[in-house]
Design a protein around this motif. Structure first.
Motif, PDB file in Angstrom:
ATOM      1  N   TYR A  52     -57.877   5.001   1.265  1.00  0.00           N
ATOM      2  CA  TYR A  52     -58.941   4.050   1.595  1.00  0.00           C
ATOM      3  C   TYR A  52     -60.284   4.557   1.058  1.00  0.00           C
ATOM      4  CZ  TYR A  52     -62.103   1.050   4.195  1.00  0.00           C
ATOM      5  OH  TYR A  52     -63.079   0.150   4.531  1.00  0.00           O
ATOM      6  N   MET A  53     -60.549   5.844   1.267  1.00  0.00           N
ATOM      7  CA  MET A  53     -61.810   6.415   0.793  1.00  0.00           C
ATOM      8  C   MET A  53     -61.891   6.405  -0.732  1.00  0.00           C
ATOM      9  SD  MET A  53     -62.292   9.508   3.513  1.00  0.00           S
ATOM     10  CE  MET A  53     -64.045   9.765   3.319  1.00  0.00           C
ATOM     11  N   LEU A  54     -60.771   6.629  -1.388  1.00  0.00           N
ATOM     12  CA  LEU A  54     -60.756   6.571  -2.853  1.00  0.00           C
ATOM     13  C   LEU A  54     -61.059   5.157  -3.344  1.00  0.00           C
ATOM     14  CD1 LEU A  54     -57.644   8.814  -3.520  1.00  0.00           C
ATOM     15  CD2 LEU A  54     -59.979   9.312  -4.283  1.00  0.00           C
ATOM     16  N   LYS A 106     -48.174   8.850  -2.112  1.00  0.00           N
ATOM     17  CA  LYS A 106     -48.564   7.657  -2.861  1.00  0.00           C
ATOM     18  C   LYS A 106     -47.901   7.513  -4.226  1.00  0.00           C
ATOM     19  CE  LYS A 106     -51.475   5.566  -0.188  1.00  0.00           C
ATOM     20  NZ  LYS A 106     -51.154   4.204   0.235  1.00  0.00           N
ATOM     21  N   GLY A 107     -47.306   8.589  -4.721  1.00  0.00           N
ATOM     22  CA  GLY A 107     -46.595   8.507  -5.998  1.00  0.00           C
ATOM     23  C   GLY A 107     -47.452   8.682  -7.240  1.00  0.00           C
ATOM     24  N   VAL A 108     -48.757   8.822  -7.063  1.00  0.00           N
ATOM     25  CA  VAL A 108     -49.680   9.056  -8.184  1.00  0.00           C
ATOM     26  C   VAL A 108     -50.752  10.039  -7.736  1.00  0.00           C
ATOM     27  CG1 VAL A 108     -49.396   6.780  -9.274  1.00  0.00           C
ATOM     28  CG2 VAL A 108     -51.186   7.112  -7.584  1.00  0.00           C
ATOM     29  N   SER A 109     -51.463  10.593  -8.704  1.00  0.00           N
ATOM     30  CA  SER A 109     -52.557  11.513  -8.374  1.00  0.00           C
ATOM     31  C   SER A 109     -53.710  10.731  -7.749  1.00  0.00           C
ATOM     32  CB  SER A 109     -53.041  12.220  -9.636  1.00  0.00           C
ATOM     33  OG  SER A 109     -53.735  11.299 -10.463  1.00  0.00           O
ATOM     34  N   PRO A 110     -54.584  11.427  -6.999  1.00  0.00           N
ATOM     35  CA  PRO A 110     -55.743  10.742  -6.422  1.00  0.00           C
ATOM     36  C   PRO A 110     -56.614  10.054  -7.484  1.00  0.00           C
ATOM     37  CG  PRO A 110     -55.505  12.914  -5.451  1.00  0.00           C
ATOM     38  CD  PRO A 110     -54.519  12.824  -6.576  1.00  0.00           C
ATOM     39  N   GLY A 111     -56.802  10.717  -8.617  1.00  0.00           N
ATOM     40  CA  GLY A 111     -57.624  10.135  -9.681  1.00  0.00           C
ATOM     41  C   GLY A 111     -57.033   8.849 -10.238  1.00  0.00           C
ATOM     42  N   ASN A 120     -56.928   1.250  -8.099  1.00  0.00           N
ATOM     43  CA  ASN A 120     -57.142   0.524  -6.848  1.00  0.00           C
ATOM     44  C   ASN A 120     -58.594   0.419  -6.408  1.00  0.00           C
ATOM     45  OD1 ASN A 120     -54.228   0.136  -5.876  1.00  0.00           O
ATOM     46  ND2 ASN A 120     -54.306   2.297  -6.417  1.00  0.00           N
ATOM     47  N   ARG A 121     -59.495   0.820  -7.237  1.00  0.00           N
ATOM     48  CA  ARG A 121     -60.922   0.815  -6.896  1.00  0.00           C
ATOM     49  C   ARG A 121     -61.381  -0.576  -6.512  1.00  0.00           C
ATOM     50  NH1 ARG A 121     -64.632   4.643  -5.706  1.00  0.00           N
ATOM     51  NH2 ARG A 121     -66.687   3.915  -6.235  1.00  0.00           N
ATOM     52  N   LYS A 122     -62.051  -0.704  -5.389  1.00  0.00           N
ATOM     53  CA  LYS A 122     -62.596  -1.982  -4.936  1.00  0.00           C
ATOM     54  C   LYS A 122     -64.080  -2.012  -5.300  1.00  0.00           C
ATOM     55  CE  LYS A 122     -58.760  -3.009  -2.776  1.00  0.00           C
ATOM     56  NZ  LYS A 122     -57.652  -2.626  -3.603  1.00  0.00           N
TER      57      LYS A 122
END
Length: 113
Positions: free
Chosen positions: A66-68, A98-103, A109-111
């Motif tokens: 969510y924070m990302l 999540k299956g992917v890196s945070p980056g 998914n950036r809102k």
């Protein structure tokens, strides 16, 4: 699942959510709820189908995702807020949930605000 076991798991899950940014161990939860560590492990497995620690990791990674999506905080800042003092350990935990890196997650998914 006996209702007392379901109630115990839900109460502890609520406690974990309220104290997500603290390091909660199985021992600490057992002391807080005056119950054995084994009772907690069994309740979590029965109710949520995962271990106590897997539940905590998923909870933290959902919050981090969510924070990302919605903040401009760096991955390291988000990692620190979720109890990780090291970005690579955080990335491993994040990827396992999540299956992917945070980056990569942030890029996809950036809102926009």
């Amino acid at each position: 699942i006996p209702s007392n076991q379901a109630d115990l798991a839900k109460n502890i899950a609520d406690y974990l959510t309220e104290n997500m940014y603290e390091k909660i161990t199985l021992k600490r939860a057992a002391e807080e709820f005056h119950i054995s560590e084994t009772a907690i492990k069994n309740a979590f497995k029965a109710v949520y189908g995962v271990s106590f620690y897997a539940y905590i990791k998923t909870l933290k990674m959902e919050s981090a995702s969510y924070m990302l999506e919605y903040t401009d905080k760096t991955v390291l800042e988000i990692a620190g807020e979720h109890g990780y003092d090291n970005a690579s350990k955080f990335a491993v935990a994040f990827r396992s949930v999540k299956g992917v890196s945070p980056g990569k997650y942030r890029l996809k998914n950036r809102k926009r605000r």
